[in-house]
Design an enzyme around this catalytic site. Structure first.
Site, mmCIF file in Angstrom:
data_model
loop_
_atom_site.group_PDB
_atom_site.id
_atom_site.type_symbol
_atom_site.label_atom_id
_atom_site.label_comp_id
_atom_site.label_asym_id
_atom_site.label_seq_id
_atom_site.Cartn_x
_atom_site.Cartn_y
_atom_site.Cartn_z
ATOM 1 N N CYS A 55 -68.880 -83.275 81.824
ATOM 2 C CA CYS A 55 -67.857 -82.347 81.319
ATOM 3 C C CYS A 55 -68.464 -81.222 80.466
ATOM 4 C CB CYS A 55 -66.777 -83.105 80.553
ATOM 5 S SG CYS A 55 -67.392 -84.083 79.165
ATOM 6 N N HIS A 93 -66.019 -85.266 74.665
ATOM 7 C CA HIS A 93 -65.447 -84.809 75.926
ATOM 8 C C HIS A 93 -65.198 -83.308 75.794
ATOM 9 C CE1 HIS A 93 -63.600 -84.957 79.746
ATOM 10 N NE2 HIS A 93 -62.391 -84.635 79.301
ATOM 11 N N HIS A 116 -60.815 -79.505 82.682
ATOM 12 C CA HIS A 116 -62.014 -80.270 82.335
ATOM 13 C C HIS A 116 -62.408 -81.194 83.467
ATOM 14 C CE1 HIS A 116 -59.392 -83.755 80.913
ATOM 15 N NE2 HIS A 116 -58.545 -82.744 80.913
#
Length: 142
Positions: free
Chosen positions: A131, A29, A41
């Site tokens: 992301c 991530h 994010h």
């Protein structure tokens, strides 16, 4: 494009591209560290996130984080959370680039404009608009 290096919170600088492993390292991530222990994010909706469970009932949500207010059952899109919520218990890495990047001020400005809705990043896609793409765009405008 670049590579991931293990780091510590004390070494982070605003505008750093940070990431942490998910699902045992199956994927990472990514986000932009903006200082004060906060990260901007792109979070997938619960129904599109690998390994993320969709809550059974709307009223059965987790309690929001006391520090940043993040609720994993309801918050998605471009969000700002504390580093703890961003990492979700995983290790911290910084993504280092082998290409030219925007200035730290510009990186944070771009990420903040997405957060505020002044820019639109498009619908989340695990493969085509995720992301990592968000963080990469903020760092390079590509």
């Amino acid at each position: 494009m670049g590579n991931k290096l293990s780091t510590t919170r004390s070494k982070l600088k605003p505008s750093d591209h940070v990431c942490g492993p998910r699902v045992g390292g199956l994927y990472y991530h990514h986000g932009i560290y903006v200082g004060d222990d906060m990260v901007i994010h792109l979070m997938a909706p619960a129904d599109k996130a690998p390994g993320k469970k969709v809550p059974a009932k709307k009223g059965n949500s987790s309690s929001p984080c006391q520090k940043c207010g993040y609720n994993p059952d309801t918050d998605d899109g471009i969000i700002k959370t504390c580093l703890d919520c961003f990492l979700s218990g995983s290790e911290l890495y910084i993504y280092q680039y082998s290409c030219a990047c925007n200035s730290p001020h510009e990186v944070i400005r771009i990420a903040t404009e997405f957060l505020q809705g002044k820019r639109h990043f498009g619908d989340y896609s695990f493969i085509f608009n995720n992301c990592k793409d968000f963080a990469y765009y903020c760092k390079t405008k590509n």
